[in-house]
Design a protein around this motif. Sequence first.
Motif, short mmCIF file in Angstrom:
data_model
loop_
_atom_site.label_atom_id
_atom_site.label_comp_id
_atom_site.label_asym_id
_atom_site.label_seq_id
_atom_site.Cartn_x
_atom_site.Cartn_y
_atom_site.Cartn_z
N THR A 36 -3.90 6.89 -2.23
CA THR A 36 -3.65 5.57 -1.68
C THR A 36 -3.69 4.60 -2.84
OG1 THR A 36 -4.73 6.18 0.40
CG2 THR A 36 -4.39 3.82 -0.02
N GLU A 44 -2.82 0.63 -4.16
CA GLU A 44 -2.52 -0.76 -3.84
C GLU A 44 -1.82 -1.38 -5.04
OE1 GLU A 44 -3.15 -2.64 -1.08
OE2 GLU A 44 -4.10 -0.98 0.00
N ARG A 49 -3.57 -2.44 -8.33
CA ARG A 49 -4.83 -3.11 -8.00
C ARG A 49 -5.95 -2.12 -7.69
NH1 ARG A 49 -4.33 -7.47 -10.65
NH2 ARG A 49 -2.56 -8.72 -10.00
N SER A 50 -5.62 -0.99 -7.05
CA SER A 50 -6.63 0.03 -6.78
C SER A 50 -5.96 1.37 -6.53
CB SER A 50 -7.50 -0.35 -5.57
OG SER A 50 -6.75 -0.31 -4.38
N GLU A 98 0.26 -4.96 -6.34
CA GLU A 98 0.55 -6.36 -6.05
C GLU A 98 1.26 -6.97 -7.25
OE1 GLU A 98 -2.25 -10.20 -5.88
OE2 GLU A 98 -2.74 -8.69 -4.36
N THR A 110 0.85 -1.18 0.00
CA THR A 110 0.00 0.00 0.00
C THR A 110 0.89 1.23 0.00
OG1 THR A 110 -1.74 -1.14 1.23
CG2 THR A 110 -1.80 1.25 1.23
N GLU A 113 -6.23 0.58 -13.06
CA GLU A 113 -6.36 -0.68 -12.32
C GLU A 113 -6.11 -1.85 -13.26
OE1 GLU A 113 -10.14 -0.74 -10.33
OE2 GLU A 113 -9.55 0.89 -9.00
#
Length: 82
Positions: A16, A18, A25-26, A20, A2, A45
């Motif tokens: 923020t 994310e 991812r977001s 991976e 994160t 995304e």
Amino acid sequence: MTIQYKTRGTCSTHMTVEVEDGVVRSVHIQNGCSGNLQGISRLVEGMKVDDVIARLEGIRCGRKPTSCPDQLAQALKQAKAQ
């Protein structure tokens, strides 16, 4: 991972992200132009971090030397460097 990033020089104030396995991812962005930022977030995304950086880095907002998309690229670059 994160990523928490305080933006500079834009209407948005915080991101923020994310990530991976090198893929976004977001993305959640506070303040700024809600519709545009939701669109950017959804578009990136599933993209590889390097592809997002390549596409968004250097985008300017009017006369400002940066933009929300550029700040997202900077956040990802900073995270890669750590």
